[in-house]
Write a protein that holds these residues in place. Structure first.
Motif, mmCIF file in Angstrom:
data_model
loop_
_atom_site.group_PDB
_atom_site.id
_atom_site.type_symbol
_atom_site.label_atom_id
_atom_site.label_comp_id
_atom_site.label_asym_id
_atom_site.label_seq_id
_atom_site.Cartn_x
_atom_site.Cartn_y
_atom_site.Cartn_z
ATOM 1 N N LEU A 123 27.326 -9.821 11.078
ATOM 2 C CA LEU A 123 26.109 -10.406 10.521
ATOM 3 C C LEU A 123 26.381 -11.295 9.313
ATOM 4 O O LEU A 123 27.221 -10.982 8.473
ATOM 5 N N TYR A 124 25.647 -12.390 9.251
ATOM 6 C CA TYR A 124 25.647 -13.226 8.057
ATOM 7 C C TYR A 124 24.650 -12.693 7.031
ATOM 8 O O TYR A 124 24.882 -12.739 5.824
ATOM 9 N N SER A 125 23.523 -12.246 7.539
ATOM 10 C CA SER A 125 22.469 -11.782 6.647
ATOM 11 C C SER A 125 21.510 -10.892 7.425
ATOM 12 O O SER A 125 21.489 -10.903 8.657
ATOM 13 N N VAL A 126 20.730 -10.114 6.677
ATOM 14 C CA VAL A 126 19.689 -9.283 7.260
ATOM 15 C C VAL A 126 18.390 -9.576 6.519
ATOM 16 O O VAL A 126 18.368 -9.588 5.284
ATOM 17 N N HIS A 127 17.332 -9.809 7.270
ATOM 18 C CA HIS A 127 16.032 -10.120 6.694
ATOM 19 C C HIS A 127 15.068 -9.003 7.054
ATOM 20 O O HIS A 127 15.051 -8.545 8.195
ATOM 21 N N TRP A 128 14.243 -8.613 6.101
ATOM 22 C CA TRP A 128 13.229 -7.574 6.339
ATOM 23 C C TRP A 128 11.838 -8.169 6.132
ATOM 24 O O TRP A 128 11.588 -8.856 5.128
ATOM 25 N N TYR A 129 10.970 -7.869 7.074
ATOM 26 C CA TYR A 129 9.593 -8.341 7.016
ATOM 27 C C TYR A 129 8.655 -7.177 7.310
ATOM 28 O O TYR A 129 9.018 -6.223 8.000
ATOM 29 N N ILE A 183 15.865 -10.177 1.669
ATOM 30 C CA ILE A 183 16.989 -10.700 2.420
ATOM 31 C C ILE A 183 18.270 -10.172 1.788
ATOM 32 O O ILE A 183 18.409 -10.159 0.555
ATOM 33 N N LEU A 184 19.176 -9.704 2.612
ATOM 34 C CA LEU A 184 20.470 -9.224 2.149
ATOM 35 C C LEU A 184 21.540 -10.129 2.733
ATOM 36 O O LEU A 184 21.565 -10.388 3.930
ATOM 37 N N LEU A 185 22.394 -10.594 1.858
ATOM 38 C CA LEU A 185 23.383 -11.576 2.256
ATOM 39 C C LEU A 185 24.773 -10.966 2.318
ATOM 40 O O LEU A 185 25.095 -10.051 1.554
ATOM 41 N N LYS A 186 25.566 -11.496 3.203
ATOM 42 C CA LYS A 186 26.956 -11.092 3.289
ATOM 43 C C LYS A 186 27.605 -11.352 1.937
ATOM 44 O O LYS A 186 27.426 -12.402 1.342
ATOM 45 N N GLY A 187 28.289 -10.357 1.424
ATOM 46 C CA GLY A 187 28.879 -10.498 0.101
ATOM 47 C C GLY A 187 28.091 -9.778 -0.969
ATOM 48 O O GLY A 187 28.502 -9.718 -2.116
ATOM 49 N N GLY A 188 26.922 -9.228 -0.581
ATOM 50 C CA GLY A 188 26.236 -8.319 -1.473
ATOM 51 C C GLY A 188 25.043 -8.862 -2.228
ATOM 52 O O GLY A 188 24.323 -8.125 -2.858
ATOM 53 N N SER A 209 13.717 -1.506 -1.964
ATOM 54 C CA SER A 209 15.135 -1.825 -2.047
ATOM 55 C C SER A 209 15.777 -1.705 -0.679
ATOM 56 O O SER A 209 15.188 -1.154 0.257
ATOM 57 N N ALA A 210 16.971 -2.238 -0.579
ATOM 58 C CA ALA A 210 17.664 -2.212 0.711
ATOM 59 C C ALA A 210 19.159 -2.250 0.487
ATOM 60 O O ALA A 210 19.635 -2.652 -0.580
ATOM 61 N N SER A 211 19.876 -1.843 1.504
ATOM 62 C CA SER A 211 21.330 -1.900 1.474
ATOM 63 C C SER A 211 21.830 -2.607 2.713
ATOM 64 O O SER A 211 21.132 -2.690 3.738
ATOM 65 N N PHE A 212 23.039 -3.127 2.627
ATOM 66 C CA PHE A 212 23.640 -3.864 3.744
ATOM 67 C C PHE A 212 25.106 -3.478 3.806
ATOM 68 O O PHE A 212 25.875 -3.801 2.899
ATOM 69 N N ASN A 213 25.474 -2.771 4.855
ATOM 70 C CA ASN A 213 26.862 -2.391 5.065
ATOM 71 C C ASN A 213 27.452 -3.361 6.086
ATOM 72 O O ASN A 213 27.214 -3.235 7.281
ATOM 73 N N GLU A 214 28.214 -4.333 5.577
ATOM 74 C CA GLU A 214 28.748 -5.379 6.449
ATOM 75 C C GLU A 214 29.719 -4.833 7.484
ATOM 76 O O GLU A 214 29.721 -5.266 8.629
ATOM 77 N N THR A 269 18.263 -10.189 12.119
ATOM 78 C CA THR A 269 19.681 -10.325 11.798
ATOM 79 C C THR A 269 20.157 -11.726 12.134
ATOM 80 O O THR A 269 19.801 -12.292 13.174
ATOM 81 N N SER A 270 20.938 -12.277 11.244
ATOM 82 C CA SER A 270 21.450 -13.636 11.415
ATOM 83 C C SER A 270 22.883 -13.569 11.885
ATOM 84 O O SER A 270 23.764 -13.125 11.145
ATOM 85 N N ILE A 271 23.109 -13.981 13.110
ATOM 86 C CA ILE A 271 24.470 -13.968 13.647
ATOM 87 C C ILE A 271 25.032 -15.382 13.743
ATOM 88 O O ILE A 271 26.187 -15.582 14.054
ATOM 89 N N SER A 272 24.196 -16.363 13.484
ATOM 90 C CA SER A 272 24.647 -17.756 13.483
ATOM 91 C C SER A 272 24.128 -18.393 12.209
ATOM 92 O O SER A 272 23.534 -17.729 11.374
ATOM 93 N N ASN A 273 24.299 -19.670 12.110
ATOM 94 C CA ASN A 273 23.934 -20.355 10.883
ATOM 95 C C ASN A 273 22.428 -20.440 10.661
ATOM 96 O O ASN A 273 21.975 -20.668 9.551
ATOM 97 N N TYR A 274 21.652 -20.255 11.695
ATOM 98 C CA TYR A 274 20.219 -20.462 11.519
ATOM 99 C C TYR A 274 19.347 -19.474 12.265
ATOM 100 O O TYR A 274 18.224 -19.236 11.911
ATOM 101 N N GLN A 275 19.843 -18.883 13.325
ATOM 102 C CA GLN A 275 18.960 -18.106 14.187
ATOM 103 C C GLN A 275 18.887 -16.650 13.757
ATOM 104 O O GLN A 275 19.905 -16.023 13.460
#
Lengths: 115, 109
Positions: free
Chosen positions: B28-34, B47-52, B61-66, B90-96
């Motif tokens: 995953l590149y990122s995880v978005h919660w709605y 939104i949780l981004l790769k790299g923390g 609050s949220a956590s992201f275990n890459e 979940t973002s597995i590509s640059n935009y989707q």
């Protein structure tokens, strides 16, 4: 500022008819997405525009579905020869740049019912 | 490819805590919660981004275990207004974004 708007909010049509659904994104957002949401499910990706061009239309279920964004702002989703299975809520979202890390802002959706 | 959310539904009393999980089989590149209320548009929470890096809501609050490709959303001291269906994207590509099926949260007074 104004959010994403969609019209109509509800559309009832008969099987076989043609429908157009409109999305007006947040001003300045270059990326625009169309999703379809069935009851009890998450949004299903249909198509992504970056500016005027469809960068990814891999989610369109078949060639009855088509979308345009001629001036890079308003988008229209067009469905030909509608079928009962097309009934769903069609959501539009926009984001500033279209990166996977950008927040997508959703419109209220158009509920399409095909009788 | 669709992320798996758990639980499918949860019922809480006002003031109780909840955890909603989202897991993916893809990197995953990122995880978005709605959160989506019935008949309304999904509203961005987090939104949780790769790299923390984390951007979003003050009270949630949220956590992201890459490494495990998992994210969890933590709702503490839940309020009635928290009711709705929570989706992770979940973002597995640059935009989707690919969306989970949702977790329905019901808060009772």
């Amino acid at each position: 500022g104004a959010g994403v708007s969609q019209t109509p909010s509800n559309k009832v049509t008969e099987k076989g008819k043609y429908v157009e659904l409109r999305c007006d994104p947040i001003s300045g957002h270059t990326a625009l997405y169309w999703y379809r949401q069935s009851l009890g499910q998450g949004p299903e990706f249909l198509i992504y525009f970056q500016g005027t061009g469809a960068a990814d239309d891999s989610g369109l279920p078949n060639d009855r579905f088509f979308a345009v964004r001629p001036e890079g702002s308003v988008s229209t989703l067009k469905i030909q020869r509608t079928e009962r299975g097309d009934s769903a809520v069609y959501l539009c979202a926009s984001s500033l740049g279209g990166q996977g890390t950008d927040t997508q802002y959703f419109g209220p959706g158009t509920r399409l019912t095909v009788l | 490819q669709q992320p798996v959310q758990s639980p499918q539904a949860v019922i809480l009393r006002e003031g109780e805590d909840a955890v909603i999980n989202c897991s993916s089989s893809k990197a995953l590149y990122s995880v978005h919660w709605y959160r989506q209320k019935h008949g309304e548009a999904p509203v961005f929470l987090m939104i949780l981004l790769k790299g923390g890096e984390q951007k979003g809501h003050e009270k949630i609050s949220a956590s992201f275990n890459e490494k495990k490709q998992q994210s969890s959303l933590y709702l503490t001291a839940s309020q009635l207004s928290y009711s709705g269906t929570y989706f992770c994207g979940t973002s597995i590509s640059n935009y989707q974004l690919i969306w989970g099926a949702g977790t329905k949260l019901i808060i009772k007074p």
